[in-house]
Enzyme design. Sequence first.
Site, PDB file in Angstrom:
ATOM      1  CD  GLN A  72      -2.407  -1.616   2.506  1.00  0.00           C
ATOM      2  OE1 GLN A  72      -1.640  -1.846   3.444  1.00  0.00           O
ATOM      3  NE2 GLN A  72      -3.713  -1.699   2.616  1.00  0.00           N
ATOM      4  CG  HIS A  83       8.758   2.661   7.691  1.00  0.00           C
ATOM      5  ND1 HIS A  83       9.370   2.336   8.875  1.00  0.00           N
ATOM      6  CD2 HIS A  83       9.665   2.364   6.737  1.00  0.00           C
ATOM      7  CE1 HIS A  83      10.590   1.886   8.642  1.00  0.00           C
ATOM      8  NE2 HIS A  83      10.781   1.888   7.345  1.00  0.00           N
ATOM      9  CG  HIS A  85       4.585  -1.816   5.625  1.00  0.00           C
ATOM     10  ND1 HIS A  85       4.248  -0.481   5.683  1.00  0.00           N
ATOM     11  CD2 HIS A  85       3.427  -2.499   5.730  1.00  0.00           C
ATOM     12  CE1 HIS A  85       2.941  -0.360   5.830  1.00  0.00           C
ATOM     13  NE2 HIS A  85       2.417  -1.571   5.853  1.00  0.00           N
ATOM     14  CG  HIS A  87       0.893  -6.300   4.070  1.00  0.00           C
ATOM     15  ND1 HIS A  87       0.419  -6.454   5.346  1.00  0.00           N
ATOM     16  CD2 HIS A  87       0.870  -4.969   3.813  1.00  0.00           C
ATOM     17  CE1 HIS A  87       0.107  -5.270   5.842  1.00  0.00           C
ATOM     18  NE2 HIS A  87       0.380  -4.342   4.929  1.00  0.00           N
TER      19      HIS A  87
END
Length: 108
Positions: A72, A83, A85, A87
């Site tokens: 996202q 920040h 990241h 998934h």
Amino acid sequence: ASQVFHKTEHSFALVNLRPLVPGHVLVVSNRIALLMDDLHDHEYDDLWRTVRKVQRALKTKYNCDAFNVAVQDGEGAGQSVPHVHIHILPRYRGDLERNDDIYDQLEM
């Protein structure tokens, strides 16, 4: 106890504290960057190499036959933590009634 289970020079992987499915983990850049495009090329490359390495480990541990790998990238895309990241969600054929339900869960 730390949820971090893998570290590289530019990223780390940790167990998601609110997993959507068993084995749901995150790969995170070491340097705080809001968007993927904010990462330097070497950080970006390291992040995606780490994703691949973690997927291999998850496949062995969970014996899954597929993954959702989701980013996202920005608030408008549903990013709730400012920040970068990624998934990684182990998946199995038929584990959800509708495959796209996983994306609805990610936005919660």
